[in-house]
Design a protein around this motif. Sequence first.
Motif, mmCIF file in Angstrom:
data_model
loop_
_atom_site.group_PDB
_atom_site.id
_atom_site.type_symbol
_atom_site.label_atom_id
_atom_site.label_comp_id
_atom_site.label_asym_id
_atom_site.label_seq_id
_atom_site.Cartn_x
_atom_site.Cartn_y
_atom_site.Cartn_z
ATOM 1 N N THR A 376 8.178 2.072 -15.761
ATOM 2 C CA THR A 376 6.780 1.856 -15.412
ATOM 3 C C THR A 376 6.464 0.377 -15.621
ATOM 4 O OG1 THR A 376 6.082 4.120 -15.939
ATOM 5 C CG2 THR A 376 4.390 2.413 -15.966
ATOM 6 N N LEU A 377 5.885 -0.235 -14.580
ATOM 7 C CA LEU A 377 5.574 -1.653 -14.599
ATOM 8 C C LEU A 377 4.117 -1.870 -14.216
ATOM 9 C CD1 LEU A 377 8.462 -1.203 -12.733
ATOM 10 C CD2 LEU A 377 8.688 -3.571 -13.445
ATOM 11 N N ALA A 378 3.556 -2.988 -14.647
ATOM 12 C CA ALA A 378 2.253 -3.411 -14.140
ATOM 13 C C ALA A 378 2.460 -3.881 -12.699
ATOM 14 C CB ALA A 378 1.698 -4.543 -14.990
ATOM 15 N N GLY A 382 4.293 -7.237 -12.476
ATOM 16 C CA GLY A 382 5.673 -6.823 -12.646
ATOM 17 C C GLY A 382 6.111 -6.677 -14.083
ATOM 18 N N LYS A 383 5.200 -6.824 -15.041
ATOM 19 C CA LYS A 383 5.575 -6.706 -16.447
ATOM 20 C C LYS A 383 6.135 -5.313 -16.719
ATOM 21 C CE LYS A 383 3.855 -6.966 -21.197
ATOM 22 N NZ LYS A 383 2.691 -7.188 -22.085
ATOM 23 N N LEU A 384 7.284 -5.268 -17.380
ATOM 24 C CA LEU A 384 7.932 -4.006 -17.712
ATOM 25 C C LEU A 384 7.272 -3.389 -18.936
ATOM 26 C CD1 LEU A 384 10.238 -2.005 -17.146
ATOM 27 C CD2 LEU A 384 11.683 -3.388 -18.652
ATOM 28 N N LEU A 385 6.760 -2.182 -18.779
ATOM 29 C CA LEU A 385 6.045 -1.495 -19.851
ATOM 30 C C LEU A 385 6.848 -0.356 -20.459
ATOM 31 C CD1 LEU A 385 2.583 -1.316 -18.045
ATOM 32 C CD2 LEU A 385 3.328 -3.014 -19.726
ATOM 33 N N GLN A 403 11.957 -6.678 -23.786
ATOM 34 C CA GLN A 403 11.599 -8.094 -23.799
ATOM 35 C C GLN A 403 12.205 -8.840 -22.616
ATOM 36 O OE1 GLN A 403 9.382 -9.581 -25.987
ATOM 37 N NE2 GLN A 403 9.053 -7.422 -26.501
ATOM 38 N N THR A 404 13.399 -8.420 -22.201
ATOM 39 C CA THR A 404 14.094 -9.109 -21.110
ATOM 40 C C THR A 404 14.212 -8.272 -19.851
ATOM 41 O OG1 THR A 404 16.263 -8.304 -21.837
ATOM 42 C CG2 THR A 404 15.468 -10.386 -22.789
ATOM 43 N N GLY A 405 14.154 -6.940 -20.016
ATOM 44 C CA GLY A 405 14.401 -6.041 -18.896
ATOM 45 C C GLY A 405 15.866 -5.796 -18.639
#
Length: 615
Positions: A376-378, A382-385, A403-405
């Motif tokens: 799930t991302l914003a 694109g921030k990984l949540l 933190q890095t994906g």
Amino acid sequence: MQGVNLPRENLQRENLQSLINDDKQWVSPRKDYFNQAYSRLAQIKQGNVQRLRLAWSFATGVNKGHEGAPLVIGNVMLVHTAFPNNVYALDLNQAQKILWSFHPRQASDTEAILCCDSVNRGLAYAEGKVLLQQNNGLLVALDLQDGHVHWQTQVNDIKLGASNTNAPYVFKDKVLTGCSGGEFGVRCFLAAYALKDGSLQWKAYSTGPDDEVLIGAGFNRHNPHYSALSSYEDIAGGNREGGSFKALPKDRLKFPEDNLGVRTWLKAQGNAHGGQEPWQHGGGPVWGWFSYDPKLNLVYYGTGNPSVWNPDIRPGDNKWAMTLFARDLDTGQARWGYQLTPHDEWDYDSVNELILWNHGSHKLATHFDRNGFAYTLARDTGKLLVANKMHPFVNWATGIDLQTGIPLKDARYSTHQDQETSAICPSALGVKNMQPAAYSPQSGWFYVPLNHLCMQYEAVEAKYVAGQPWAGASITMQPGPEGVMGGFMAWDGWQGKRIWYKQEAYPVWSGALATAGRLVFYGTLDRWFKVLDANTGKELWRFQLGSGIVGNPMTYSHQGKQYVAVFSGIGGWAGVALNQGLSEDSDGAGTAGVMRGLKQFNAAPGGGALNVFGL
């Protein structure tokens, strides 16, 4: 006037969004721009679903895998088939009389370059035009009323091994379509064409220099670490003794860097690339589903595997294969891109749908990847949540560093040339393949079809020749640790956890449908069409069809009555070996052996039909 109930001038002025909002109709491949496959129709509900009966059926005349779903516009139902991609317009007011049909003339050698059965994932519609993406790369706009061709344009060249299996999508004034051919070393893309006349508006490649991938200023502005030169310590591709890479922490990443679609494709020793640079035939196919946020004006999609399946031939992260992209619809320029499986070693394509949804004030996108993780991302930044395993049997990585994906790979399951790696979970089919999930705003949960297979993988030497198969690996598959091959689950995308789970004997290769009747619909390869309680997962109803189900259920209302429709006709990657009579364990890219039991439930090849149910 035959066809629909609107004059032609009204068809040209109609608002596609208003048609999407009308639950009586189904005018986009997954119902809406957000790809939620959710309908507010509730005439069929938990209290009466036991009275569901077959209302009518339509044989397509094509005996291959039938993926996708029909469309309903007004009183017209549009039905598509697998190759040769015939289209039928049925009049729902006149006992499903055929108003018109379209039969493309495609060379038979087109089928030879379709890796995983001769499927087509559906049609699109807007402003009186029916959009068909043919397997041979030809995009065609047909007239809704009489089927005549408005325009056609060649998207891909089959002589290079490029083909198309995706459903096109219409967003605003553009038709979006992609490219298949990762197993032929095709350099793929997402392209936008003008709805009016089929002229090319923009093309965004998956690999290559930034100006061809349509990456410019502001790309990954909120997450510059997504644009790192290497995700792992050994950019050259790991080593045979140590296995997979060791993930770099954020403070050791080198970012942001440009032209990563070139610089993360290093050459191995030898001439496996036919004298060209690896990125020039790097794959990154785009054959899944596309979504769109009108307020952000962003299009979302995923790219597939890097070519070739032998990872030693293409050292580096291999950007921007295996990537989720958000692009400006008007220009194609990438807003953000996040690579899910850097330097893919297992064919874990990331073409699966992104489903857009909201949680309070949070604008989100959720993606269920073949690699076994749900993300799930914003959707604006694109921030990984969230990035959690869909099932505990996933073992190629222990987790994802939020933190890095970057995936934290387990070296025991790395793959290399002339080395057989066993017990990799999931198999190349993924924990979920292209069969799309659904999301219900009513429950706030996702409903996800699943595969539970593991594999042996041996990468082999392979040299690129334009237009020829370029796989570079031999695969066999086995059922997962539970002893079953599939499942279906409800998933909380905000918490990243499973709510309920139902086992299935075989992979669930159909899409899902959720409705306001608190019901979930899906089909199985052993021919069952099922309805579950959306709250608990309890099975409420089932009906056995004539062939396995790889299509996506849809629903519509006509003359005050709700109907649910689904294609039957086994096929796709899960059924291609059955359809083609393949018998060696590694045939069908590894599915022939593990799916051998399907012949006890299905005639081969599977007969295509549309099945429509009502109370």
